[in-house]
Design an enzyme around this catalytic site. Structure first.
Site, PDB file in Angstrom:
ATOM      1  N   GLU A  89       0.972  -1.237   0.064  1.00  0.00           N
ATOM      2  CA  GLU A  89      -0.012   0.083   0.083  1.00  0.00           C
ATOM      3  C   GLU A  89       0.771   1.177  -0.094  1.00  0.00           C
ATOM      4  OE1 GLU A  89      -2.828  -0.530   3.141  1.00  0.00           O
ATOM      5  OE2 GLU A  89      -4.036  -1.478   1.976  1.00  0.00           O
ATOM      6  N   HIS A 131      -9.127  10.039   3.545  1.00  0.00           N
ATOM      7  CA  HIS A 131      -8.885   9.149   2.770  1.00  0.00           C
ATOM      8  C   HIS A 131      -9.105   9.725   1.343  1.00  0.00           C
ATOM      9  CE1 HIS A 131      -8.753   5.161   0.356  1.00  0.00           C
ATOM     10  NE2 HIS A 131      -8.083   4.743   1.401  1.00  0.00           N
ATOM     11  N   ARG A 178      -0.924   8.935   1.693  1.00  0.00           N
ATOM     12  CA  ARG A 178      -2.259   9.479   1.643  1.00  0.00           C
ATOM     13  C   ARG A 178      -2.388  11.031   1.595  1.00  0.00           C
ATOM     14  NH1 ARG A 178      -5.527   5.479   5.381  1.00  0.00           N
ATOM     15  NH2 ARG A 178      -5.235   3.638   4.010  1.00  0.00           N
ATOM     16  N   HIS A 236     -11.113  10.241   7.467  1.00  0.00           N
ATOM     17  CA  HIS A 236     -10.881   8.672   7.529  1.00  0.00           C
ATOM     18  C   HIS A 236     -10.422   8.266   8.798  1.00  0.00           C
ATOM     19  CE1 HIS A 236     -10.439   4.801   5.904  1.00  0.00           C
ATOM     20  NE2 HIS A 236      -8.827   4.711   6.063  1.00  0.00           N
ATOM     21  N   ARG A 276      -0.541   8.886   9.406  1.00  0.00           N
ATOM     22  CA  ARG A 276      -0.696   7.376   9.488  1.00  0.00           C
ATOM     23  C   ARG A 276      -0.224   6.807   8.268  1.00  0.00           C
ATOM     24  NH1 ARG A 276      -5.383   3.287   9.023  1.00  0.00           N
ATOM     25  NH2 ARG A 276      -6.042   4.506   7.547  1.00  0.00           N
TER      26      ARG A 276
HETATM   27  C1  LIG Z   1     -13.809   1.966   5.661  1.00  0.00           C
HETATM   28  C2  LIG Z   1     -12.548   1.666   6.286  1.00  0.00           C
HETATM   29  C3  LIG Z   1     -11.549   1.096   5.915  1.00  0.00           C
HETATM   30  C4  LIG Z   1     -10.439   0.786   6.835  1.00  0.00           C
HETATM   31  N1  LIG Z   1      -9.301   0.109   6.384  1.00  0.00           N
HETATM   32  C5  LIG Z   1      -8.311  -0.098   7.164  1.00  0.00           C
HETATM   33  C6  LIG Z   1      -7.251  -1.209   6.740  1.00  0.00           C
HETATM   34  O1  LIG Z   1      -7.351  -1.569   5.592  1.00  0.00           O
HETATM   35  N2  LIG Z   1      -6.075  -1.260   7.717  1.00  0.00           N
HETATM   36  C7  LIG Z   1      -6.090  -0.655   8.818  1.00  0.00           C
HETATM   37  O2  LIG Z   1      -5.012  -0.868   9.669  1.00  0.00           O
HETATM   38  N3  LIG Z   1      -6.827   0.050   9.179  1.00  0.00           N
HETATM   39  C8  LIG Z   1      -8.111   0.643   8.442  1.00  0.00           C
HETATM   40  N4  LIG Z   1      -9.048   1.396   8.631  1.00  0.00           N
HETATM   41  C9  LIG Z   1      -8.887   1.886  10.203  1.00  0.00           C
HETATM   42  C10 LIG Z   1      -9.317   0.934  11.178  1.00  0.00           C
HETATM   43  O3  LIG Z   1     -10.141   0.224  10.771  1.00  0.00           O
HETATM   44  C11 LIG Z   1      -9.782   1.650  12.473  1.00  0.00           C
HETATM   45  O4  LIG Z   1      -8.670   2.659  12.742  1.00  0.00           O
HETATM   46  C12 LIG Z   1      -9.865   0.402  13.647  1.00  0.00           C
HETATM   47  O5  LIG Z   1     -10.538  -0.541  13.077  1.00  0.00           O
HETATM   48  C13 LIG Z   1     -10.071   1.033  14.883  1.00  0.00           C
HETATM   49  O6  LIG Z   1     -10.323  -0.099  15.691  1.00  0.00           O
HETATM   50  P1  LIG Z   1     -10.935   0.463  17.242  1.00  0.00           P
HETATM   51  O7  LIG Z   1     -11.205  -0.940  18.011  1.00  0.00           O
HETATM   52  O8  LIG Z   1     -10.133   1.477  17.759  1.00  0.00           O
HETATM   53  O9  LIG Z   1     -12.395   1.168  16.790  1.00  0.00           O
HETATM   54  P2  LIG Z   1     -13.771   0.769  16.116  1.00  0.00           P
HETATM   55  O10 LIG Z   1     -13.319  -0.714  15.388  1.00  0.00           O
HETATM   56  O11 LIG Z   1     -14.091   1.697  15.473  1.00  0.00           O
HETATM   57  O12 LIG Z   1     -14.539   0.106  17.387  1.00  0.00           O
HETATM   58  C14 LIG Z   1     -15.150   1.203  18.293  1.00  0.00           C
HETATM   59  C15 LIG Z   1     -16.194   0.671  18.891  1.00  0.00           C
HETATM   60  O13 LIG Z   1     -16.560   1.412  20.170  1.00  0.00           O
HETATM   61  C16 LIG Z   1     -17.971   1.436  20.239  1.00  0.00           C
HETATM   62  N5  LIG Z   1     -18.315   2.717  20.444  1.00  0.00           N
HETATM   63  C17 LIG Z   1     -18.172   3.878  20.285  1.00  0.00           C
HETATM   64  N6  LIG Z   1     -18.721   4.920  21.200  1.00  0.00           N
HETATM   65  C18 LIG Z   1     -19.368   4.439  21.932  1.00  0.00           C
HETATM   66  C19 LIG Z   1     -19.783   4.682  23.346  1.00  0.00           C
HETATM   67  N7  LIG Z   1     -20.122   6.078  23.475  1.00  0.00           N
HETATM   68  N8  LIG Z   1     -20.386   3.705  24.166  1.00  0.00           N
HETATM   69  C20 LIG Z   1     -20.210   2.211  23.870  1.00  0.00           C
HETATM   70  N9  LIG Z   1     -19.463   1.962  22.616  1.00  0.00           N
HETATM   71  C21 LIG Z   1     -19.160   2.909  21.792  1.00  0.00           C
HETATM   72  C22 LIG Z   1     -18.563   1.346  18.646  1.00  0.00           C
HETATM   73  O14 LIG Z   1     -19.833   1.013  18.458  1.00  0.00           O
HETATM   74  C23 LIG Z   1     -17.674   0.281  18.230  1.00  0.00           C
HETATM   75  O15 LIG Z   1     -18.028  -0.996  18.832  1.00  0.00           O
HETATM   76  C24 LIG Z   1     -10.442   1.515   7.767  1.00  0.00           C
HETATM   77  C25 LIG Z   1     -11.172   2.336   8.432  1.00  0.00           C
HETATM   78  C26 LIG Z   1     -12.623   2.457   7.582  1.00  0.00           C
HETATM   79  C27 LIG Z   1     -13.485   3.492   8.101  1.00  0.00           C
END
Ligand SMILES: Cc1cc2nc3c(=O)[nH]c(=O)nc-3n(C[C@H](O)[C@H](O)[C@H](O)COP(=O)(O)OP(=O)(O)OC[C@H]3O[C@@H](n4cnc5c(N)ncnc54)[C@H](O)[C@@H]3O)c2cc1C
Length: 536
Positions: free
Chosen positions: A114, A235, A281, A342, A377
């Site tokens: 990437e 993004h 990016r 993003h 990032r």
């Molecule tokens: C479309 C897309 C594609 C991506 N592709 C990539 C990739 O290929 N590779 C990569 O490394 N990263 C990628 N990313 C970024 C990556 O997916 C995220 O940074 C990562 O998944 C974040 O993980 P997390 O566990 O921190 O948060 P999330 O996976 O967003 O989980 C957050 C959780 O917190 C919960 N939540 C939020 N607020 C509250 C609240 N007040 N009370 C209770 N629960 C709450 C949500 O419901 C969710 O369950 C992508 C992001 C997107 C949007």
């Protein structure tokens, strides 16, 4: 109404689940999640996870790529730690049953490349990597008798005991049960923010609806320090179609030969960066923004038509199918794309063990600022960060089991509705919601100026007054709470962006187009301190 556990985890994405699985080895975990357990950015991640798994690759190369993308603000010791831990975390996922893509002929993993990576090092499961990761983590969590997952509960605020005359310590969170409208007090020895990002603060975003920056806003209101909120990654390529909401066209397409073109067919990236379509990016997003403003076009095009149709269908089945749904056959025609908010590089400041500056409060994943991403990032480093920090934080948070006293928990009052009544003016929420997201896009987006930031600052102050008044007068609802949170996050982004008088990484201000040495440090901010640059 109250409940007690050892570890309270807010969020069920990669970071929260990785934390829960490790923490469940030595305590009881309650995981609260805002909607269903699969509603997360994790579930939407397409491209993959960066990790050094090929013998021709090296830790040093991954560290260097991360450091050079980070615009001088990534912390080398953190980058080294995360990069070195990557392969173990990937093997752990495979042990849990994750099915990553492999080469047809052999058993070796099919590693893709990437933007910003000097080697093929991105592990993926077709183009639905996040879904596969979340599937195996949720499966393992479901099998653990020590993990309870509570859906449709939204954390409102952290419980911080100095408010009630106790020591300065977080001992849980108040959460709204969306089915009943009741607010329950969840008490814990360790509270972990894993609430993900805040893309919804901008009008156009690749993020799911849950990404309203709740964790950052709660931590800020409770008094924790935050860092680098001005660095928001846009993004470069989201599908541009009136009916497509937040559909990302993965960077992996450019890794596999995709070329960005104008409507005229002109391939413009060679005018903007020597790495052309594989430039980092931020460079690609700014180039698209520039070309769109220059030509007046509503979008640009990502051309995959030079690749074999069978390869496209096999390598990008999800994107191919989704484009077809909107009448675009990417094997035959270029895909119309626009940039969109993003990834939040800043967040709750944590140390190398996921500790925030507030005792009792840990954090992991996109909600944090660990020092890995710096001012920008590197693609696919965020799932990696979620895996590594989810795991590490759980090991460190074990210390909390012995420290938090039961008496402190007993003294926490329940949620008090005061004089609040049900809202009869929900229009306040929708009006302010639209207004914030639009001015954030126009004034605090990909390209900023001091004047635009001043305009945004005046508007957010006015809207926050209105929102506060509305909040105290009415019973809480999810929409209202999310509005309050995006307003707080918007304020933080504007204040940090206004304080940084230079351009670096993802923060680009036309009034100061170059980086300056005096700004080489993280921006720190808290409820009690104005933004300042922390020189290491
Ligand atoms: C479309 C897309 C594609 C991506 N592709 C990539 C990739 O290929 N590779 C990569 O490394 N990263 C990628 N990313 C970024 C990556 O997916 C995220 O940074 C990562 O998944 C974040 O993980 P997390 O566990 O921190 O948060 P999330 O996976 O967003 O989980 C957050 C959780 O917190 C919960 N939540 C939020 N607020 C509250 C609240 N007040 N009370 C209770 N629960 C709450 C949500 O419901 C969710 O369950 C992508 C992001 C997107 C949007």
């Amino acid at each position: 109404m109250r409940a007690e556990c050892d570890y309270l985890v807010l969020g069920s994405g990669v970071a929260g689940l990785s934390f829960a699985l490790e923490a469940a080895r030595h305590g009881r975990v309650t995981m609260i999640t805002k909607r269903s357990r699969t509603d997360s950015a994790t579930n939407w991640a397409q491209g993959g996870i960066a990790a050094v798994l090929d013998p021709t690759d090296s830790f040093e190369a991954h560290v260097n790529d991360t450091m050079s993308t980070g615009g001088g603000l990534s912390h080398r010791e953190i980058v080294e730690m995360v990069v070195r831990d990557g392969p173990s975390r990937i093997h752990e996922l495979m042990d849990l049953g994750a099915q990553f893509s492999r080469h047809e002929q052999g058993r070796s993993l099919d590693l893709t490349r990437e933007g910003g990576h000097s080697a093929r090092r991105v592990v993926h499961a077709g183009d639905i990597t996040g879904e596969e990761v979340q599937r195996v983590l949720l499966q393992a969590a479901a099998a653990s008798p020590r993990i309870e997952i509570i859906e449709d509960h939204m954390a409102i605020d952290l419980v911080e005991t100095s408010k009630f005359g106790g020591p300065r310590r977080v001992v849980g969170a108040y959460a709204l049960n969306e089915d009943t409208g009741e607010v329950k007090t969840h008490l814990a020895r360790a509270t972990v923010l894993a609430t993900g990002g805040s893309g919804k603060v901008y009008l156009y975003t690749s993020n799911p609806d849950v990404a309203t920056g709740d964790g950052v806003a709660m931590a800020y209101r409770a008094g924790a320090e935050l860092a680098n909120m001005e660095f928001f990654q846009f993004h470069p390529t989201c599908l541009f179609h009136p009916q497509a909401k937040s559909f990302l066209i993965s960077e992996a397409l450019r890794g596999e030969g995709g070329i960005l073109r104008l409507r005229s067919g002109d391939a413009f990236m060679e005018r903007h960066h020597p790495m052309k379509d594989l430039a980092p990016r931020d460079v690609v997003a700014r180039a698209i923004d520039y070309e769109m403003k220059r030509t007046g076009d509503e979008c640009v095009y990502l051309d995959m038509t030079r690749e074999r149709a069978a390869f496209i269908r096999e390598r990008f089945p999800n994107i191919h199918a989704r484009c077809l749904q909107y009448g675009i056959d990417m094997t035959k025609q270029p895909i119309p794309v626009v940039p969109a908010a993003h990834y939040m590089c800043g967040g709750v400041a944590v140390d190398d063990q996921g500790r925030s500056t507030l005792p009792g409060l840990w954090a992991a994943g996109e909600v944090t600022c660990t020092g890995l991403h710096g001012a920008n990032r590197l693609a696919s480093n965020s799932l990696l960060e979620g895996l590594v920090y989810g795991h590490r934080t759980a090991i460190a948070a074990r210390e909390a089991l012995g420290t938090a006293s039961k008496t402190a928990l007993a003294e926490v009052p329940d949620w008090d509705v005061g004089e609040a009544v049900p809202s009869d003016e929900a229009v306040v929420v929708s009006q302010n919601w639209d207004e914030i997201r639009r001015f954030m896009w126009n004034y605090v987006g990909i390209v900023r100026t001091d004047r635009r930031l001043r305009r945004a600052s005046r508007r957010i102050a006015m809207l926050q007054d209105e929102i506060r008044e509305y909040y105290w007068a009415h019973l809480v609802t999810r929409d209202m709470l999310e509005l309050r949170n995006i307003a707080d996050v918007a304020e933080l982004i504007i204040r940090c962006a206004s304080a940084r008088k230079e351009s670096r990484g993802l923060h680009y201000n036309l009034d100061y187009p170059h980086p300056g040495e005096e700004w080489q440090g993280d921006t720190r901010i808290s409820r009690d301190t104005a933004p300042y640059i922390a020189h290491e």
